[in-house]
Design a protein around this motif. Structure first.
Motif, mmCIF file in Angstrom:
data_model
loop_
_atom_site.group_PDB
_atom_site.id
_atom_site.type_symbol
_atom_site.label_atom_id
_atom_site.label_comp_id
_atom_site.label_asym_id
_atom_site.label_seq_id
_atom_site.Cartn_x
_atom_site.Cartn_y
_atom_site.Cartn_z
ATOM 1 N N ASN A 94 -6.206 4.472 17.952
ATOM 2 C CA ASN A 94 -6.718 4.441 16.580
ATOM 3 C C ASN A 94 -5.887 3.518 15.696
ATOM 4 O OD1 ASN A 94 -8.808 6.196 17.138
ATOM 5 N ND2 ASN A 94 -7.683 8.027 16.485
ATOM 6 N N MET A 95 -4.591 3.462 15.956
ATOM 7 C CA MET A 95 -3.732 2.560 15.191
ATOM 8 C C MET A 95 -4.098 1.105 15.488
ATOM 9 S SD MET A 95 0.443 2.189 15.242
ATOM 10 C CE MET A 95 0.436 1.790 16.997
ATOM 11 N N ALA A 96 -4.266 0.773 16.759
ATOM 12 C CA ALA A 96 -4.656 -0.591 17.120
ATOM 13 C C ALA A 96 -6.033 -0.928 16.549
ATOM 14 C CB ALA A 96 -4.651 -0.747 18.638
ATOM 15 N N ALA A 97 -6.949 0.068 16.550
ATOM 16 C CA ALA A 97 -8.296 -0.151 16.021
ATOM 17 C C ALA A 97 -8.266 -0.410 14.518
ATOM 18 C CB ALA A 97 -9.178 1.062 16.333
ATOM 19 N N PHE A 98 -7.320 0.176 13.832
ATOM 20 C CA PHE A 98 -7.183 -0.054 12.391
ATOM 21 C C PHE A 98 -6.945 -1.536 12.109
ATOM 22 C CE2 PHE A 98 -4.071 -0.847 9.025
ATOM 23 C CZ PHE A 98 -4.757 -0.390 7.906
ATOM 24 N N PHE A 99 -6.012 -2.147 12.840
ATOM 25 C CA PHE A 99 -5.720 -3.559 12.615
ATOM 26 C C PHE A 99 -6.893 -4.447 13.033
ATOM 27 C CE2 PHE A 99 -1.389 -1.764 12.898
ATOM 28 C CZ PHE A 99 -0.911 -2.219 11.677
ATOM 29 N N ASP A 100 -7.611 -4.019 14.048
ATOM 30 C CA ASP A 100 -8.789 -4.780 14.465
ATOM 31 C C ASP A 100 -9.898 -4.676 13.418
ATOM 32 O OD1 ASP A 100 -10.301 -6.284 16.539
ATOM 33 O OD2 ASP A 100 -11.535 -4.474 16.560
ATOM 34 N N ARG A 101 -10.045 -3.503 12.829
ATOM 35 C CA ARG A 101 -11.097 -3.294 11.822
ATOM 36 C C ARG A 101 -10.848 -4.148 10.579
ATOM 37 N NH1 ARG A 101 -10.941 1.696 12.076
ATOM 38 N NH2 ARG A 101 -9.671 2.319 10.299
ATOM 39 N N TYR A 102 -9.600 -4.369 10.252
ATOM 40 C CA TYR A 102 -9.261 -5.167 9.066
ATOM 41 C C TYR A 102 -8.627 -6.495 9.497
ATOM 42 C CZ TYR A 102 -10.177 -0.805 6.643
ATOM 43 O OH TYR A 102 -10.777 0.343 6.165
ATOM 44 N N SER A 103 -9.287 -7.145 10.431
ATOM 45 C CA SER A 103 -8.746 -8.381 11.005
ATOM 46 C C SER A 103 -8.728 -9.540 10.021
ATOM 47 C CB SER A 103 -9.565 -8.775 12.250
ATOM 48 O OG SER A 103 -10.940 -8.947 11.910
ATOM 49 N N PHE A 138 0.835 -1.200 0.000
ATOM 50 C CA PHE A 138 0.000 0.000 0.000
ATOM 51 C C PHE A 138 0.871 1.252 0.000
ATOM 52 C CE2 PHE A 138 -4.366 -1.310 2.013
ATOM 53 C CZ PHE A 138 -4.614 -2.116 0.909
ATOM 54 N N GLY A 139 0.314 2.326 -0.551
ATOM 55 C CA GLY A 139 0.943 3.628 -0.382
ATOM 56 C C GLY A 139 1.013 3.995 1.092
ATOM 57 N N ASP A 140 1.925 4.884 1.443
ATOM 58 C CA ASP A 140 2.127 5.262 2.847
ATOM 59 C C ASP A 140 0.799 5.631 3.500
ATOM 60 O OD1 ASP A 140 4.733 4.925 2.138
ATOM 61 O OD2 ASP A 140 5.434 6.799 3.018
ATOM 62 N N LEU A 141 0.555 5.099 4.719
ATOM 63 C CA LEU A 141 -0.757 5.166 5.348
ATOM 64 C C LEU A 141 -0.977 6.438 6.169
ATOM 65 C CD1 LEU A 141 -3.157 3.271 5.262
ATOM 66 C CD2 LEU A 141 -2.327 2.170 7.324
ATOM 67 N N HIS A 142 -0.101 6.712 7.125
ATOM 68 C CA HIS A 142 -0.199 7.919 7.964
ATOM 69 C C HIS A 142 -1.588 8.068 8.573
ATOM 70 C CE1 HIS A 142 3.742 9.589 6.854
ATOM 71 N NE2 HIS A 142 3.501 9.101 5.641
ATOM 72 N N LEU A 143 -1.975 7.129 9.439
ATOM 73 C CA LEU A 143 -3.294 7.177 10.066
ATOM 74 C C LEU A 143 -3.499 8.523 10.762
ATOM 75 C CD1 LEU A 143 -3.481 3.587 11.597
ATOM 76 C CD2 LEU A 143 -4.679 4.455 9.572
ATOM 77 N N GLY A 144 -4.641 9.126 10.482
ATOM 78 C CA GLY A 144 -4.925 10.481 10.955
ATOM 79 C C GLY A 144 -4.893 11.469 9.821
ATOM 80 N N LEU A 180 1.912 -2.640 19.911
ATOM 81 C CA LEU A 180 1.008 -3.578 19.245
ATOM 82 C C LEU A 180 1.038 -4.936 19.933
ATOM 83 C CD1 LEU A 180 1.657 -2.668 15.495
ATOM 84 C CD2 LEU A 180 -0.325 -2.082 16.900
ATOM 85 N N ASN A 181 2.200 -5.308 20.424
ATOM 86 C CA ASN A 181 2.307 -6.564 21.181
ATOM 87 C C ASN A 181 1.514 -6.469 22.492
ATOM 88 O OD1 ASN A 181 3.505 -9.243 21.713
ATOM 89 N ND2 ASN A 181 4.631 -8.163 23.324
ATOM 90 N N LYS A 182 1.593 -5.323 23.147
ATOM 91 C CA LYS A 182 0.845 -5.116 24.383
ATOM 92 C C LYS A 182 -0.659 -5.159 24.121
ATOM 93 C CE LYS A 182 -0.069 -1.810 28.073
ATOM 94 N NZ LYS A 182 0.109 -0.428 28.570
ATOM 95 N N TYR A 183 -1.065 -4.588 22.987
ATOM 96 C CA TYR A 183 -2.494 -4.570 22.625
ATOM 97 C C TYR A 183 -2.953 -5.912 22.056
ATOM 98 C CZ TYR A 183 -2.840 0.568 23.053
ATOM 99 O OH TYR A 183 -2.869 1.857 23.518
ATOM 100 N N GLN A 184 -2.029 -6.853 21.967
ATOM 101 C CA GLN A 184 -2.320 -8.199 21.454
ATOM 102 C C GLN A 184 -2.876 -8.169 20.020
ATOM 103 O OE1 GLN A 184 -4.868 -9.941 24.499
ATOM 104 N NE2 GLN A 184 -3.082 -10.662 25.652
#
Length: 519
Positions: free
Chosen positions: A347-356, A280-286, A410-414
């Protein structure tokens, strides 16, 4: 010719093909490059043009007919490749192109290329008599093109432009040839450049085609370099009302190729269900353009993507060192909530959860390092986000991964659907290195496309937000808004991803007004 740059000579070659005589062409080039005009410069350029065959006025009947070629203006798709004169073609590749053109209703245009190479390796196979030179395989005659075509108000095919097949930078010197229009030029190397534009103007791309003819070069240094980078390929153009979509397609040695969700082999076009990998092109969440992000994930689904490589996932606007000494900007972020570091991390952790449903590989990037730098440099007692600082300091102190604070968080957020790479950690897809972001170059210097082009392996990077392809090096664009404040003035940013197919070939896919194809 060592005293004259390749760009200077390319400029004169182009000016000569546009009708300027050698004297005028040389004067124009001298003005453009700030070189004093002298007659010895003109003589040197005249010898250069004669050596490469540009000044040869004896055109074959086949070439004269190609100069008159007109494209069907009712067509909405075009396939453009390049063929060298007096050279054998890849028969199966052409057969596959014809089959694909028939399925997608595209017109084929093969740019007539020439190379003054009397000692080239294949000359004896194609040419028996000297006067038979400057002819092309009968198989390409009906497609042969040496004319210029404006197929869209923002796109030209420069089939009339003669560029030496041994030129190492075939796109040099042509930036201003078509004004605001993107352009396609014929050449056996596969290059792509996104040019800087002012806000509100249409994006501008320069692309080369790849070749349909086989390798046929002299036994010289430039010939051997040309042979090494010679690529079977073509450009596909899709017109879409006020927009257009353009992709470069490269083929295997057997002439088979992938384009988006199609595989073409042995004259048959099939929708493929093979697994792919996307960068993907650079993401820069936010700062991400949500519509473009949605299109990118739809693209990933349609292309059977089993893994997505991400660059600059974390943006760092909440603690950016660029804004550290800008009190009014810091105050503005405090007021609108964008200065909340914990919110940005959540929000970063939620991104990975949203696209699980997807598996990700996150390349260590310079924006990831913003947070490490913040933890190491600031005095938390005088900084915003004090509580978050203390919490992250504890996480970093107990980190056993050793790849920086973002992987530790991310490891802490599992978060389990992402593999985080270290700064020097390799990640290869087929024969392509995808573990390099692009901000660090040779010996710790700032990274550049030229450095990665000379890398000892094919590679795909991010970081620049501007898609580029230079032989074995490619870089994605961005999935952010195209204007984010700090790229004021001219900008070459473009929404652009890369797909890697199972055969190790890859292509840029640009998202234009939230679409990437008309197929």
């Amino acid at each position: 010719m060592g005293k004259y740059s390749e760009e200077f000579m390319a400029y004169i070659e182009i000016a000569s093909t546009m009708g300027h005589n050698i004297t005028h062409a040389t004067k124009l080039a001298c003005i453009e490059f700030g070189i004093p005009y002298e007659d010895q410069v003109r003589r040197a350029m005249s010898k250069h043009l004669e050596k490469i065959g540009v000044t040869n006025n004896k055109e074959s009947d086949m070439f004269i007919e190609a100069q008159k070629r007109e494209l069907d203006k009712t067509k909405q798709r075009f396939i453009v490749s390049w063929c060298q004169s007096d050279t054998e073609i890849h028969e199966q590749f052409l057969t596959n192109i014809e089959a694909y053109a028939n399925v997608i209703d595209a017109e084929i245009s093969i740019i007539a290329g020439r190379y003054k190479n009397p000692t080239s390796l294949n000359s004896s196979k194609m040419v028996k008599e000297k006067e038979e030179r400057n002819s092309w395989s009968p198989r390409v005659q009906k497609y042969l093109d040496a004319n210029r075509h404006k197929v869209h108000k923002h796109l030209c095919i420069l089939s009339d432009l003669k560029i030496q097949p041994t030129a190492s930078t075939p796109l040099s010197g042509i930036n201003g040839l078509t004004g605001l229009e993107s352009c396609v030029v014929g050449h056996p190397r596969v290059h792509l450049k996104s040019l800087p534009i002012l806000d509100g103007y249409p994006h501008k791309l320069l692309v080369t085609t790849g070749a349909i003819s086989l390798q046929n070069y002299t036994d010289t240094k430039s010939g051997k370099k040309g042979e090494f980078h010679h690529t079977l390929g073509f450009v596909i153009i899709e017109l879409d009302k006020d927009d257009f979509h353009i992709r470069q397609v490269t083929a295997d040695e057997d002439g088979s190729f992938y384009d988006l969700f199609f595989k073409v082999s042995k004259g048959t076009v099939d929708e493929h269900f093979d697994d792919t990998v996307m960068v993907f092109g650079d993401l820069h969440l936010g700062e991400t353009n949500d519509d473009v992000l949605d299109v990118s994930f739809k693209m990933a689904e349609e292309l059977n993507c089993n893994r997505i490589v991400l660059h600059d996932v974390f943006n760092g606007h909440s603690i950016s060192h660029h804004e550290r000494n800008q009190p009014f900007q810091v105050m503005s972020r405090e007021e609108d909530g964008s200065g909340d570091l914990m919110l940005e991390l959540n929000n970063m952790a939620a991104f990975f959860d949203r696209y699980s449903d997807f598996n990700f590989v996150m390349v260590r990037s310079n924006h990831c390092e913003f947070l490490d730098r913040w933890l190491n440099d600031v005095d938390w007692r005088k900084s915003t986000n004090k509580s978050t600082y203390l919490e992250l300091a504890h996480v970093l102190k107990n980190d056993t991964i050793g790849k920086g604070i973002i992987p530790a968080i991310l490891n802490k957020y599992q978060v389990t659907n992402v593999k985080c790479l270290g700064i020097d950690e390799s990640f290869r897809v087929a024969n392509i290195e995808c573990g390099v972001h692009g901000h660090i170059g040779t010996n710790g210097s700032r990274g550049s496309a030229i450095q990665f082009k000379d890398m000892n392996t094919k590679n795909i990077t991010g970081h620049t937000h501007s898609p580029i392809r230079l032989d074995g090096h490619s870089s994605v664009g961005t999935l952010t808004h195209l204007r984010v404040g700090y790229n004021r003035g001219l900008s070459s940013w473009l929404h652009s991803n890369i797909v890697i197919f199972p055969n190790g070939k890859h292509q840029h896919i640009h998202i234009i007004n939230n679409k990437y194809t008309t197929l």
